[in-house]
Design a protein around this motif. Structure first.
Motif, PDB file in Angstrom:
ATOM      1  N   ALA A   1      35.251  25.094  34.103  1.00 35.99           N
ATOM      2  CA  ALA A   1      36.068  26.106  33.426  1.00 35.99           C
ATOM      3  C   ALA A   1      35.426  27.483  33.519  1.00 35.99           C
ATOM      4  CB  ALA A   1      36.264  25.700  31.957  1.00 35.99           C
ATOM      5  N   LEU A   2      34.109  27.544  33.386  1.00 40.19           N
ATOM      6  CA  LEU A   2      33.411  28.828  33.508  1.00 40.19           C
ATOM      7  C   LEU A   2      33.548  29.389  34.915  1.00 40.19           C
ATOM      8  CD1 LEU A   2      31.560  30.918  32.179  1.00 40.19           C
ATOM      9  CD2 LEU A   2      29.594  29.536  32.920  1.00 40.19           C
ATOM     10  N   ASN A   3      33.402  28.537  35.907  1.00 42.09           N
ATOM     11  CA  ASN A   3      33.594  28.960  37.295  1.00 42.09           C
ATOM     12  C   ASN A   3      35.007  29.499  37.508  1.00 42.09           C
ATOM     13  OD1 ASN A   3      32.917  28.863  40.307  1.00 42.09           O
ATOM     14  ND2 ASN A   3      34.643  27.457  40.224  1.00 42.09           N
ATOM     15  N   LEU A   4      35.984  28.787  36.974  1.00 39.42           N
ATOM     16  CA  LEU A   4      37.380  29.206  37.103  1.00 39.42           C
ATOM     17  C   LEU A   4      37.615  30.536  36.395  1.00 39.42           C
ATOM     18  CD1 LEU A   4      39.952  28.011  38.407  1.00 39.42           C
ATOM     19  CD2 LEU A   4      40.539  27.081  36.161  1.00 39.42           C
ATOM     20  N   ALA A   5      36.951  30.747  35.282  1.00 41.13           N
ATOM     21  CA  ALA A   5      37.103  32.000  34.535  1.00 41.13           C
ATOM     22  C   ALA A   5      36.649  33.201  35.358  1.00 41.13           C
ATOM     23  CB  ALA A   5      36.324  31.922  33.229  1.00 41.13           C
ATOM     24  N   TYR A   6      35.571  33.047  36.119  1.00 38.63           N
ATOM     25  CA  TYR A   6      35.118  34.138  36.986  1.00 38.63           C
ATOM     26  C   TYR A   6      36.194  34.497  38.012  1.00 38.63           C
ATOM     27  CZ  TYR A   6      30.259  34.659  35.455  1.00 38.63           C
ATOM     28  OH  TYR A   6      29.120  34.955  34.740  1.00 38.63           O
ATOM     29  N   PHE A   7      36.820  33.486  38.596  1.00 35.13           N
ATOM     30  CA  PHE A   7      37.856  33.747  39.590  1.00 35.13           C
ATOM     31  C   PHE A   7      39.083  34.408  38.959  1.00 35.13           C
ATOM     32  CE2 PHE A   7      35.327  30.865  42.081  1.00 35.13           C
ATOM     33  CZ  PHE A   7      35.549  31.261  43.391  1.00 35.13           C
ATOM     34  N   PHE A   8      39.525  33.897  37.813  1.00 39.32           N
ATOM     35  CA  PHE A   8      40.690  34.484  37.153  1.00 39.32           C
ATOM     36  C   PHE A   8      40.415  35.921  36.711  1.00 39.32           C
ATOM     37  CE2 PHE A   8      42.571  30.134  35.877  1.00 39.32           C
ATOM     38  CZ  PHE A   8      43.388  30.150  36.997  1.00 39.32           C
ATOM     39  N   ALA A   9      39.222  36.164  36.200  1.00 39.85           N
ATOM     40  CA  ALA A   9      38.866  37.522  35.783  1.00 39.85           C
ATOM     41  C   ALA A   9      38.841  38.465  36.986  1.00 39.85           C
ATOM     42  CB  ALA A   9      37.520  37.511  35.079  1.00 39.85           C
ATOM     43  N   ALA A  10      38.343  37.980  38.113  1.00 47.23           N
ATOM     44  CA  ALA A  10      38.318  38.809  39.321  1.00 47.23           C
ATOM     45  C   ALA A  10      39.721  39.140  39.795  1.00 47.23           C
ATOM     46  CB  ALA A  10      37.547  38.089  40.427  1.00 47.23           C
ATOM     47  N   ILE A  11      40.615  38.174  39.739  1.00 52.38           N
ATOM     48  CA  ILE A  11      42.008  38.429  40.131  1.00 52.38           C
ATOM     49  C   ILE A  11      42.641  39.461  39.197  1.00 52.38           C
ATOM     50  CG2 ILE A  11      44.300  37.377  40.300  1.00 52.38           C
ATOM     51  CD1 ILE A  11      42.858  34.767  41.136  1.00 52.38           C
ATOM     52  N   ALA A  12      42.339  39.342  37.901  1.00 54.11           N
ATOM     53  CA  ALA A  12      42.909  40.275  36.924  1.00 54.11           C
ATOM     54  C   ALA A  12      42.394  41.695  37.134  1.00 54.11           C
ATOM     55  CB  ALA A  12      42.588  39.800  35.510  1.00 54.11           C
ATOM     56  N   GLY A  13      41.131  41.839  37.544  1.00 57.81           N
ATOM     57  CA  GLY A  13      40.563  43.175  37.696  1.00 57.81           C
ATOM     58  C   GLY A  13      40.708  43.768  39.081  1.00 57.81           C
ATOM     59  N   PHE A  14      41.158  42.964  40.045  1.00 59.90           N
ATOM     60  CA  PHE A  14      41.215  43.450  41.431  1.00 59.90           C
ATOM     61  C   PHE A  14      42.163  44.643  41.584  1.00 59.90           C
ATOM     62  CE2 PHE A  14      43.366  43.217  45.612  1.00 59.90           C
ATOM     63  CZ  PHE A  14      42.287  43.567  46.405  1.00 59.90           C
ATOM     64  N   ARG A  15      43.256  44.633  40.881  1.00 55.42           N
ATOM     65  CA  ARG A  15      44.226  45.724  41.017  1.00 55.42           C
ATOM     66  C   ARG A  15      43.613  47.062  40.618  1.00 55.42           C
ATOM     67  NH1 ARG A  15      50.236  45.950  38.144  1.00 55.42           N
ATOM     68  NH2 ARG A  15      50.905  47.914  39.117  1.00 55.42           N
ATOM     69  N   GLY A  16      42.825  47.055  39.531  1.00 56.84           N
ATOM     70  CA  GLY A  16      42.174  48.291  39.113  1.00 56.84           C
ATOM     71  C   GLY A  16      41.182  48.783  40.145  1.00 56.84           C
ATOM     72  N   ALA A  17      40.387  47.876  40.703  1.00 51.78           N
ATOM     73  CA  ALA A  17      39.434  48.261  41.743  1.00 51.78           C
ATOM     74  C   ALA A  17      40.156  48.793  42.967  1.00 51.78           C
ATOM     75  CB  ALA A  17      38.559  47.063  42.111  1.00 51.78           C
ATOM     76  N   LEU A  18      41.275  48.200  43.302  1.00 55.42           N
ATOM     77  CA  LEU A  18      42.041  48.629  44.474  1.00 55.42           C
ATOM     78  C   LEU A  18      42.577  50.046  44.300  1.00 55.42           C
ATOM     79  CD1 LEU A  18      43.011  47.497  47.208  1.00 55.42           C
ATOM     80  CD2 LEU A  18      45.113  46.777  46.059  1.00 55.42           C
ATOM     81  N   LYS A  19      42.961  50.399  43.077  1.00 53.54           N
ATOM     82  CA  LYS A  19      43.481  51.745  42.819  1.00 53.54           C
ATOM     83  C   LYS A  19      42.371  52.796  42.890  1.00 53.54           C
ATOM     84  CE  LYS A  19      47.495  50.640  39.924  1.00 53.54           C
ATOM     85  NZ  LYS A  19      48.096  50.797  38.576  1.00 53.54           N
ATOM     86  N   ARG A  20      41.182  52.459  42.390  1.00 52.40           N
ATOM     87  CA  ARG A  20      40.105  53.433  42.324  1.00 52.40           C
ATOM     88  C   ARG A  20      39.408  53.618  43.675  1.00 52.40           C
ATOM     89  NH1 ARG A  20      38.141  54.833  37.172  1.00 52.40           N
ATOM     90  NH2 ARG A  20      39.985  55.100  35.876  1.00 52.40           N
ATOM     91  N   GLU A  21      39.067  52.523  44.320  1.00 50.50           N
ATOM     92  CA  GLU A  21      38.351  52.597  45.604  1.00 50.50           C
ATOM     93  C   GLU A  21      39.004  51.614  46.566  1.00 50.50           C
ATOM     94  OE1 GLU A  21      34.179  52.876  45.785  1.00 50.50           O
ATOM     95  OE2 GLU A  21      33.978  53.869  43.840  1.00 50.50           O
ATOM     96  N   THR A  22      40.088  52.058  47.173  1.00 55.82           N
ATOM     97  CA  THR A  22      40.948  51.176  47.955  1.00 55.82           C
ATOM     98  C   THR A  22      40.219  50.524  49.121  1.00 55.82           C
ATOM     99  OG1 THR A  22      42.849  52.550  47.371  1.00 55.82           O
ATOM    100  CG2 THR A  22      43.111  51.038  49.234  1.00 55.82           C
ATOM    101  N   LEU A  23      39.553  51.328  49.945  1.00 57.46           N
ATOM    102  CA  LEU A  23      38.922  50.776  51.139  1.00 57.46           C
ATOM    103  C   LEU A  23      37.780  49.824  50.788  1.00 57.46           C
ATOM    104  CD1 LEU A  23      38.873  53.853  53.551  1.00 57.46           C
ATOM    105  CD2 LEU A  23      40.274  51.791  53.725  1.00 57.46           C
ATOM    106  N   LEU A  24      36.999  50.177  49.782  1.00 55.24           N
ATOM    107  CA  LEU A  24      35.912  49.298  49.371  1.00 55.24           C
ATOM    108  C   LEU A  24      36.465  47.972  48.859  1.00 55.24           C
ATOM    109  CD1 LEU A  24      32.880  48.826  48.766  1.00 55.24           C
ATOM    110  CD2 LEU A  24      33.329  49.771  46.476  1.00 55.24           C
ATOM    111  N   ALA A  25      37.480  48.031  48.004  1.00 58.10           N
ATOM    112  CA  ALA A  25      38.071  46.809  47.458  1.00 58.10           C
ATOM    113  C   ALA A  25      38.685  45.955  48.564  1.00 58.10           C
ATOM    114  CB  ALA A  25      39.127  47.159  46.411  1.00 58.10           C
TER     115      ALA A  25
END
Length: 476
Positions: free
Chosen positions: A397-421
């Protein structure tokens, strides 16, 4: 106004104390793993053997029957670190070679490297989304038990994570100001990563397109210069290694071979093909893949999907008994596994080419990461070990939480630093595609995702209305 200004140093001091506290927690977690769960793998002893032979006998090779023979089955990155530590500690590693004690200087260095990776990840997240993102990333990295556990195992993963994070950190800075001074250390980080693990060539594949796409120069030649320079500098350390392999083995081998065998050594290709017709999880890797042909494999340990008919069950049992009795590769046994593999593939091509590769990838991503802990291989058998089953489910469950959290935050990273993300996400996608081609499911093959997952996950705490701390809008 004056009160607001004097409040800023207090906030910075509190954030600094929090960061120091998180690093202390990260150190204590790794110290706990060092005291309780340090793990010595077969590969650890192999790396040490190569390092000591290289250092004391000037032969990059393995000891067999009291003799040293040259090898190319492992790239020189990790043995070089071991050899350097052995030299620095004046034979300490040599005196107790083959024991966990002999790796203590290396494990302390890996703990330091892992904590440095935590800091790099935090700095990247801070640059993307501000101080809250940076502290969130530092907490997620320092308290991640999966990466902390590997810091106390003499394997390449910890240093690979460090150079992976460092490469994307340097790419982030290059994308910010475009100065050529970032290309040299970037190439160094990529090259070191590949010298540790050859599959890290995917790191270059994820970064180089960004170097091309982000160029601001109008002429094609000027746009190509950063990528060409990075490729040339990355490839430079592999030139002497390739020349050495050609002179000794008369083969062109710039990286380690997929089968991890030296030229002329037989490889269990037909057994591995048969294994791919049913192997889907880490248990199959432990029960069968790692044991063949040296150790016996019990047909009763294989799942029902390993046989389509009673006749296949009988044939498989005979082949495994013969292989276990001899303890070495037998051409007749290999031919038998090839015949079984062809029969099973012809009967179920979709299972072989699509369903099982996907199942292996899913297992590598989401299997409980307890392989370095004293947890039963069949952790899901609740009645036999209820505490271990509950712990494994928590880890999953902890491993899965890292993946779900990353999916949730990816959109924000993509908006701020598109090429890096996109580059970071591209690395994850490329690695998943590579893992689809592997025979054996091992969750350590997806450990490289965690520095990137943590950066994405930290972006959940990003304030969309505020520019990130450390950006050009805020100053240094």
């Amino acid at each position: 106004m004056h009160a607001a200004l004097t409040d800023i140093p207090d906030k910075q001091r509190h954030r600094g104390l929090l960061a120091a506290f998180l690093l202390l927690c990260g150190f204590l977690l790794r110290l706990y793993f060092l005291q309780k769960h340090a793990f010595l793998a077969a590969d650890s002893v192999l790396y040490q053997d190569i390092a000591l032979n290289w250092l004391h006998h000037h032969i990059y090779g393995l000891t067999e029957g009291g003799q040293i023979r040259a090898t190319l089955i492992r790239l020189p990155g990790y043995p070089a670190i071991l050899a350097a530590l052995s030299w620095l500690f004046d034979g300490f590693l040599h005196a107790s070679a083959g024991t966990l004690r002999s790796f203590l200087p290396l494990l302390w260095l890996q703990i330091a490297a892992d904590l440095a990776t935590c800091c790099i990840v935090a700095i990247m997240a801070r640059k993307i989304g501000g101080t809250a993102c940076g502290l969130a990333a530092l907490a997620l990295a320092c308290l991640c038990p999966f990466t902390a556990n590997y810091a106390v195992a003499p394997l390449t993963e910890t240093f690979t994570l460090f150079f992976l994070a460092l490469a994307f950190y340097l790419l982030q800075h290059w994308l910010t100001d475009g100065r050529a001074r970032w290309i040299i250390p970037l190439a160094f980080a990529i090259s070191c990563s590949v010298l540790l693990r050859p599959d890290q060539g995917l790191l270059a594949a994820a970064i180089l397109p960004v170097l091309l796409a982000s160029g601001t120069h109008k002429t094609l030649r000027r746009r190509l210069q950063p990528a060409i320079l990075c490729i040339a500098l990355t490839a430079l350390p592999f030139v002497p290694w390739t020349i050495r392999n050609y002179r000794i083995f008369h083969v062109f081998q710039p990286i380690a071979p997929k089968q991890a065998t030296d030229p002329g050594e037989p490889a269990p290709l037909h057994f591995e093909r048969w294994f791919r017709t049913w192997g889907a999880d880490f248990t199959a890797t432990q029960d069968a893949y790692w044991n063949y042909p040296e150790d016996a494999i019990n047909v009763a340990d294989l799942p029902a999907r390993a046989f389509d008919t009673p006749l296949q069950h009988e044939q498989t049992e005979k082949l495994l008994q013969q292989a276990g009795y001899e303890g070495k590769l037998n051409p007749q046994v290999e031919a038998g596994f090839e015949a079984l593999a062809q029969e099973r593939i012809a009967a179920h091509p979709l299972r072989y080419y699509v369903l099982l590769p996907i199942a292996r990838l899913v297992n590598m991503l989401f299997h409980p990461r307890t392989e370095m802990l004293p947890v039963a291989e069949r952790w899901w058998q609740f009645r036999q070990h209820p505490a271990q089953t509950i712990f494994s489910l928590f880890y999953a469950a902890l491993n899965l939480a890292y993946f779900f959290a990353a999916i949730a935050g990816f959109r924000g990273a993509l908006k701020r630093e598109t090429l890096l993300a996109l580059s970071m996400a591209g690395y994850i996608v490329l690695r998943c595609l590579l893992l689809l081609t592997l025979d054996n499911s091992e969750q350590r093959y997806t450990l490289e995702f965690f520095p990137l997952l943590i950066v994405f996950a930290a972006c959940i705490w990003m304030n969309p209305g505020q520019p990130p701390k450390g950006s050009s809008a805020d100053g240094p």
